[in-house]
Write a protein that holds these residues in place. Structure first.
Motif, PDB file in Angstrom:
ATOM      1  N   PRO A  93       0.812  -1.223   0.000  1.00 13.27           N
ATOM      2  CA  PRO A  93       0.000   0.000   0.000  1.00 13.27           C
ATOM      3  C   PRO A  93       0.843   1.269   0.000  1.00 13.27           C
ATOM      4  N   THR A  94       0.285   2.315  -0.604  1.00 14.71           N
ATOM      5  CA  THR A  94       0.923   3.631  -0.462  1.00 14.71           C
ATOM      6  C   THR A  94       0.625   4.210   0.909  1.00 14.71           C
ATOM      7  N   LYS A  95      -0.458   3.755   1.531  1.00 17.21           N
ATOM      8  CA  LYS A  95      -0.810   4.199   2.882  1.00 17.21           C
ATOM      9  C   LYS A  95      -1.767   3.199   3.515  1.00 17.21           C
ATOM     10  N   ILE A  96      -1.772   3.205   4.831  1.00 19.41           N
ATOM     11  CA  ILE A  96      -2.741   2.439   5.617  1.00 19.41           C
ATOM     12  C   ILE A  96      -3.539   3.453   6.416  1.00 19.41           C
ATOM     13  N   VAL A  97      -4.828   3.515   6.156  1.00 16.18           N
ATOM     14  CA  VAL A  97      -5.723   4.395   6.896  1.00 16.18           C
ATOM     15  C   VAL A  97      -6.451   3.531   7.919  1.00 16.18           C
ATOM     16  N   ALA A  98      -6.255   3.826   9.180  1.00  7.29           N
ATOM     17  CA  ALA A  98      -6.827   3.003  10.245  1.00  7.29           C
ATOM     18  C   ALA A  98      -7.895   3.782  10.993  1.00  7.29           C
ATOM     19  N   VAL A  99      -8.802   3.028  11.599  1.00 10.51           N
ATOM     20  CA  VAL A  99      -9.961   3.613  12.275  1.00 10.51           C
ATOM     21  C   VAL A  99      -9.915   3.226  13.746  1.00 10.51           C
ATOM     22  N   GLY A 108       3.492   3.436  14.423  1.00 10.50           N
ATOM     23  CA  GLY A 108       4.267   3.501  13.192  1.00 10.50           C
ATOM     24  C   GLY A 108       5.555   2.734  13.131  1.00 10.50           C
ATOM     25  N   PHE A 109       5.924   2.003  14.194  1.00 13.21           N
ATOM     26  CA  PHE A 109       7.187   1.265  14.163  1.00 13.21           C
ATOM     27  C   PHE A 109       7.201   0.230  13.036  1.00 13.21           C
ATOM     28  N   ASP A 110       8.385  -0.036  12.513  1.00 14.00           N
ATOM     29  CA  ASP A 110       8.555  -1.149  11.582  1.00 14.00           C
ATOM     30  C   ASP A 110       7.987  -2.419  12.214  1.00 14.00           C
ATOM     31  N   THR A 111       7.315  -3.215  11.412  1.00 12.60           N
ATOM     32  CA  THR A 111       6.684  -4.503  11.782  1.00 12.60           C
ATOM     33  C   THR A 111       5.351  -4.339  12.507  1.00 12.60           C
ATOM     34  N   PHE A 112       4.839  -3.130  12.658  1.00 13.05           N
ATOM     35  CA  PHE A 112       3.609  -2.904  13.437  1.00 13.05           C
ATOM     36  C   PHE A 112       2.336  -2.995  12.592  1.00 13.05           C
ATOM     37  N   ALA A 113       2.443  -3.507  11.357  1.00 11.77           N
ATOM     38  CA  ALA A 113       1.245  -3.669  10.522  1.00 11.77           C
ATOM     39  C   ALA A 113       1.246  -5.026   9.829  1.00 11.77           C
ATOM     40  N   LEU A 119      -9.804   8.697  12.553  1.00  9.41           N
ATOM     41  CA  LEU A 119      -8.803   8.182  11.613  1.00  9.41           C
ATOM     42  C   LEU A 119      -7.388   8.453  12.102  1.00  9.41           C
ATOM     43  N   PHE A 120      -6.480   7.540  11.767  1.00  9.80           N
ATOM     44  CA  PHE A 120      -5.054   7.751  11.921  1.00  9.80           C
ATOM     45  C   PHE A 120      -4.358   6.965  10.818  1.00  9.80           C
ATOM     46  N   MET A 121      -3.045   7.157  10.692  1.00  4.34           N
ATOM     47  CA  MET A 121      -2.297   6.539   9.595  1.00  4.34           C
ATOM     48  C   MET A 121      -1.187   5.656  10.155  1.00  4.34           C
ATOM     49  N   LYS A 122      -0.892   4.595   9.401  1.00  2.00           N
ATOM     50  CA  LYS A 122       0.295   3.786   9.651  1.00  2.00           C
ATOM     51  C   LYS A 122       1.137   3.808   8.379  1.00  2.00           C
ATOM     52  N   PRO A 123       2.459   3.894   8.486  1.00  2.00           N
ATOM     53  CA  PRO A 123       3.286   4.014   7.284  1.00  2.00           C
ATOM     54  C   PRO A 123       3.430   2.683   6.554  1.00  2.00           C
ATOM     55  N   PRO A 124       3.650   2.718   5.248  1.00  2.00           N
ATOM     56  CA  PRO A 124       3.888   1.477   4.496  1.00  2.00           C
ATOM     57  C   PRO A 124       5.080   0.681   5.031  1.00  2.00           C
ATOM     58  N   SER A 125       6.054   1.346   5.639  1.00  2.00           N
ATOM     59  CA  SER A 125       7.234   0.663   6.171  1.00  2.00           C
ATOM     60  C   SER A 125       6.919  -0.225   7.368  1.00  2.00           C
TER      61      SER A 125
END
Length: 249
Positions: free
Chosen positions: A43-49, A146-151, A70-76
């Motif tokens: 994804p270019t972005k993750i939009v979370a609820v 937003g940490f790496d591996t958090f999605a 809404l909040f965002m999580k980075p693709p990384s």
């Protein structure tokens, strides 16, 4: 199913079927035991609820929101099925949050609720891993989420009706969350309408629809699984490592 996987040194991507311990991809018949699932999209972005299950709002003794939070999580932060969630040194409290994820099929903007289904590729499992202590400390959620591996995302995308799916999270085989997508405050199609009125959604973008009651802490050595009816099981391993050591998961 739709997804991405590695077998015999080759990456396969697209539609496939799973039956009797095999993946059937085009003319290939591949043993599941030889497959490593990759995140099904990039994804270019993750939009979370946030706060989007009635039972979770009740658990926290909080009012039902009038609009999606809404909040965002980075693709990384994206990892796949059976990859490792790395507990960061900055946090002493990292939680699981099992969720249904929506995968967008094509670029869209200002989509109505009645049109939303036309822009959805399918659904998969998601774990909105959260550094709970940092979330409370910061007041806003970027670092905590937003940490790496958090999605963790996967293992693949299923084309199902999202209205009434059982969802549960297990830690080391013990059920810690159990609910149904019928308990969503804002359903999938309402979320696509709302979010696309704010930002353009790109093909492959992910909407994480919120978590039910029962969120809790992860520790190193845990195995956490998110299972959603008619979709599958997303399994990840939890590790705490020294920052100089590279994880080989």
């Amino acid at each position: 199913m739709i997804g991405r996987f590695v077998a015999n040194g080759r990456i396969y991507e697209g539609r496939f079927d799973i039956s009797d311990g095999f993946i059937f991809f085009d003319s290939y018949e591949i043993p599941l035991s030889s497959v490593k699932f990759l995140p099904p999209v990039e994804p270019t972005k993750i939009v979370a609820v946030g706060l989007n299950y009635i039972d979770h709002a009740e658990e926290l003794n909080m009012p039902v929101p009038e609009e999606p939070i809404l909040f965002m999580k980075p693709p990384s932060s994206v990892i796949g099925h059976e990859d490792c969630i790395i507990l960061p040194n900055q946090s002493q409290r990292v939680d699981y949050e099992g969720e249904l994820a929506v995968v967008i099929a094509e670029d869209c903007k200002n989509v109505s609720e009645s049109e939303a289904e036309d822009y959805i590729l399918g659904y998969t499992c998601f774990n909105d891993v959260t550094a709970r202590d940092l979330q409370a400390k910061d007041g806003q959620w970027t670092r905590a989420k937003g940490f790496d591996t958090f999605a963790p995302l996967g293992p693949y995308i299923a084309e199902v009706n999202p209205k009434k799916l059982g969802i549960q999270t297990r830690v080391n085989g013990n059920v810690v969350q159990k609910s149904n997508t019928s308990n969503l405050i804002f359903d999938v199609f309402q979320l696509v309408e709302y979010i696309s009125s704010i930002m353009t959604l790109r093909a492959g973008d992910v909407i994480a629809t919120g978590t039910p009651a029962g969120v809790g802490m992860l520790k190193s050595g845990d195995v956490v699984e998110v299972e959603i009816e008619k979709i599958g099981v997303l399994r990840n391993f939890v590790l705490k490592i020294d920052r100089q050591i590279r994880c080989e998961c």
